[in-house]
Motif scaffolding. Structure first.
Motif, PDB file in Angstrom:
ATOM      1  N   THR A  85     -25.674  18.832 -18.142  1.00  0.00           N
ATOM      2  CA  THR A  85     -27.003  18.882 -18.753  1.00  0.00           C
ATOM      3  C   THR A  85     -27.370  20.285 -19.225  1.00  0.00           C
ATOM      4  O   THR A  85     -28.391  20.467 -19.882  1.00  0.00           O
ATOM      5  CB  THR A  85     -28.061  18.410 -17.744  1.00  0.00           C
ATOM      6  OG1 THR A  85     -28.042  19.283 -16.607  1.00  0.00           O
ATOM      7  CG2 THR A  85     -27.779  16.994 -17.281  1.00  0.00           C
ATOM      8  N   VAL A 123     -34.680  16.208 -18.525  1.00  0.00           N
ATOM      9  CA  VAL A 123     -33.855  16.344 -19.715  1.00  0.00           C
ATOM     10  C   VAL A 123     -32.749  15.297 -19.627  1.00  0.00           C
ATOM     11  O   VAL A 123     -32.213  15.036 -18.549  1.00  0.00           O
ATOM     12  CB  VAL A 123     -33.255  17.766 -19.830  1.00  0.00           C
ATOM     13  CG1 VAL A 123     -32.380  18.101 -18.631  1.00  0.00           C
ATOM     14  CG2 VAL A 123     -32.456  17.910 -21.121  1.00  0.00           C
ATOM     15  N   THR A 124     -32.421  14.663 -20.766  1.00  0.00           N
ATOM     16  CA  THR A 124     -31.389  13.626 -20.797  1.00  0.00           C
ATOM     17  C   THR A 124     -30.277  14.044 -21.734  1.00  0.00           C
ATOM     18  O   THR A 124     -30.523  14.381 -22.906  1.00  0.00           O
ATOM     19  CB  THR A 124     -31.972  12.278 -21.258  1.00  0.00           C
ATOM     20  OG1 THR A 124     -33.007  11.887 -20.358  1.00  0.00           O
ATOM     21  CG2 THR A 124     -30.892  11.209 -21.263  1.00  0.00           C
ATOM     22  N   THR A 180     -29.733  12.056 -16.618  1.00  0.00           N
ATOM     23  CA  THR A 180     -31.131  12.476 -16.689  1.00  0.00           C
ATOM     24  C   THR A 180     -31.439  13.303 -15.446  1.00  0.00           C
ATOM     25  O   THR A 180     -31.339  12.804 -14.318  1.00  0.00           O
ATOM     26  CB  THR A 180     -32.075  11.271 -16.746  1.00  0.00           C
ATOM     27  OG1 THR A 180     -31.792  10.503 -17.910  1.00  0.00           O
ATOM     28  CG2 THR A 180     -33.529  11.726 -16.788  1.00  0.00           C
ATOM     29  N   SER A 214     -35.411  19.389 -15.880  1.00  0.00           N
ATOM     30  CA  SER A 214     -35.157  20.357 -16.945  1.00  0.00           C
ATOM     31  C   SER A 214     -35.304  21.790 -16.442  1.00  0.00           C
ATOM     32  O   SER A 214     -35.798  22.030 -15.329  1.00  0.00           O
ATOM     33  CB  SER A 214     -36.136  20.131 -18.093  1.00  0.00           C
ATOM     34  OG  SER A 214     -37.469  20.392 -17.656  1.00  0.00           O
TER      35      SER A 214
END
Length: 507
Positions: free
Chosen positions: A331, A459-460, A465, A468
């Motif tokens: 991520t 955040v994905t 997911t 963030s």
């Protein structure tokens, strides 16, 4: 409130014949050295401190015991994730409720006696949990384990009763720090057992450790002779239990139920309302569970409020840093480490608390507990300010966690000293118990607030997911703000506190 002492009867029993205990020449209600030697049956002070510190580490370990198991508990118990979280919530509620009640019982009927009862409850709870394969018995076991957290304020109060003042500061600092040491050091142990052994082994280990603590206290810790006159305030205990249950359920379950849901608002409003009625009752009753007039003294009140901030900031690191470490690197946010590595990164925080206890005690003796508390909270605030910039390497989290441990070590060492210097000696257990509840309240709030921040800032990337970068930054900023508020509260603590029967002494 009278200040009575109940000497130990021959053998190891606790007599119920009152004996007057007058302050010494300095105005402090300390026992003479001869009385202490007779009381302790020549047990070395170091042995007493070791027994109480070991006990503190064991009971604080109960708070993080099941943390590595949380992702697997729904599968292991065949329940939903919200239901599985009661394994944690029940322990937290039990600790918050039993700690002040245990302190009051200790002041009334003997601190060592109540300490042994709490340790026995931990042993029983561990055995019940070790044989559990369903939710209900496991929750019952965890409730009994949570009751053991009241051992720490009781241990601190015993130290005041049986140690000479010249040796008290370092001992209090060490035992107070065990509230953080046990959780931080025990977390990697729990992670190893959860990953490589049957999960029931966690509870067999906790049972063995609690039994060892029971034996150490029974054989090494002398009977504390200082008692409070009066009777146990059962209505007050029930009222406090209901109030704390309502407030803590609203805080801990707010993310799950919804912060504006009728259930959350109902528990929260009911808890606050019951607490308001409870305060009025405590002011009117002859033998209150907690003396509100003492609890609202400026030094005690501000120290307790600062304790909320320290508890918040300390537990924030236990929520945010492991998540940062364990979030996948795909991520672009996390560091992709295992639970074991994350636990090992937090372990130095607890080791630092232990290592700094002596330094914190010397600072308290030289400059006063207020200075030690102020330094500790300042270090915590600076650590989280650094965390806003340092969150891209594993060593960054190690640095932040260690710095927070430094600050918490100084703060936790100072709090009991500030409290004990501003309350009657016959109320130290109840007052220290209330201070522990305030730390727990701060930790609970941190779990809810930081959990909410991370859960709402996501955040994905592909199928992943995760929280963030902004979510982690907000978490660190909120924790730094809690530290700053703690600094402000500490600055308003009086530099000199008029003590009971004593001249004003520096704090």
């Amino acid at each position: 409130m009278t200040r009575d002492a109940f000497p130990a009867a021959p053998g190891d029993s606790e007599s119920l014949e009152p004996k007057s205990l007058e302050p010494d020449a300095g105005g402090q209600p300390w026992l003479s050295e001869a009385e202490r030697r007779a009381l302790s049956k020549r047990t070395p002070d170091s042995a007493i401190v070791f027994a109480l510190a070991f006990t503190g580490i064991v009971v604080s370990f109960m708070m993080t015991l099941v943390t590595p198991l949380l992702p697997e508990l729904p599968h292991l118990l065949h329940v939903s994730t919200p239901d599985a979280m009661w394994v944690v919530t029940a322990t937290l509620l039990s600790a918050a409720i039993i700690t002040p009640i245990g302190g009051s019982l200790g002041d009334l009927y003997g601190k060592r006696r109540i300490l042994l009862i709490l340790l026995a409850a931990v042993v029983l709870g561990s055995v019940i949990a070790a044989f559990s394969s369903t939710l209900i018995p496991l929750v019952i076991g965890r409730v009994l384990q949570g009751a053991g957290l009241g051992a720490i304020p009781l241990g601190i109060s015993i130290l005041r009763d049986v140690l000479h003042r010249d040796r008290l500061g370092k001992a209090v600092a060490l035992v107070s720090a065990t509230l953080g040491i046990g959780g931080a050091v025990g977390l990697p142990v729990s992670a190893v057992i959860a990953q490589y052994l049957d999960w029931h082994m966690l509870f067999w280990l906790s049972g063995v450790l609690a039994a060892a603590g029971f034996v150490l206290v029974y054989t090494l810790v002398p009977v504390s002779t200082l008692r409070t006159g009066g009777r146990f305030d059962a209505p007050g205990a029930i009222g406090l239990a209901l109030a704390l249950s309502g407030i803590l359920l609203a805080v801990t379950k707010g993310n799950e139920w919804g912060w504006l849901s009728p259930l959350t608002l109902g528990f929260g409003i009911a808890g606050v309302a019951i607490l308001a009625v409870w305060v009025l009752y405590q002011l009117r009753t002859r033998h209150p569970l907690i003396d509100i007039r003492v609890a609202t003294r400026r030094t005690v009140l501000l120290t307790n409020l600062a304790s909320v901030m320290v508890g918040f900031a300390f537990f924030s690191s236990a929520v945010a840093l492991p998540m940062l470490l364990e979030t996948p690197t795909g991520t672009g946010v996390g560091l992709g480490q295992s639970m074991l590595v994350a636990s090992l990164c937090l372990m130095p925080s607890g080791l630092v608390m232990w290592a700094m206890s002596g330094t914190a005690a010397r600072l308290t003796a030289a400059r006063g507990a207020r200075v030690s508390l102020l330094l500790g909270i300042t270090i915590i605030a600076v650590a989280y300010a650094l965390a806003l910039l340092l969150m891209t390497e594993v060593w960054h989290t190690l640095l932040v966690a260690t710095a927070v441990g430094f600050g918490v070590g100084f703060a936790y060492a100072a709090m009991p000293t500030l409290i004990m210097g501003a309350v009657p000696s016959s109320e130290t257990a109840a007052s220290n118990g209330l201070n522990s509840v305030m730390r727990t309240l701060g930790s609970t709030a941190a779990s809810a607030v930081i959990g909410l921040v991370l859960a709402t800032n996501l955040v994905t990337v592909g199928d992943l997911t995760t929280p963030s970068t902004l979510g982690f930054q907000l978490s660190f900023a909120i924790s730094a703000a809690a530290g700053v508020l703690g600094i402000v509260l500490t600055l308003f603590i009086p530099r000199r506190t008029a003590q009971y029967g004593a001249a004003a002494l520096p704090e």
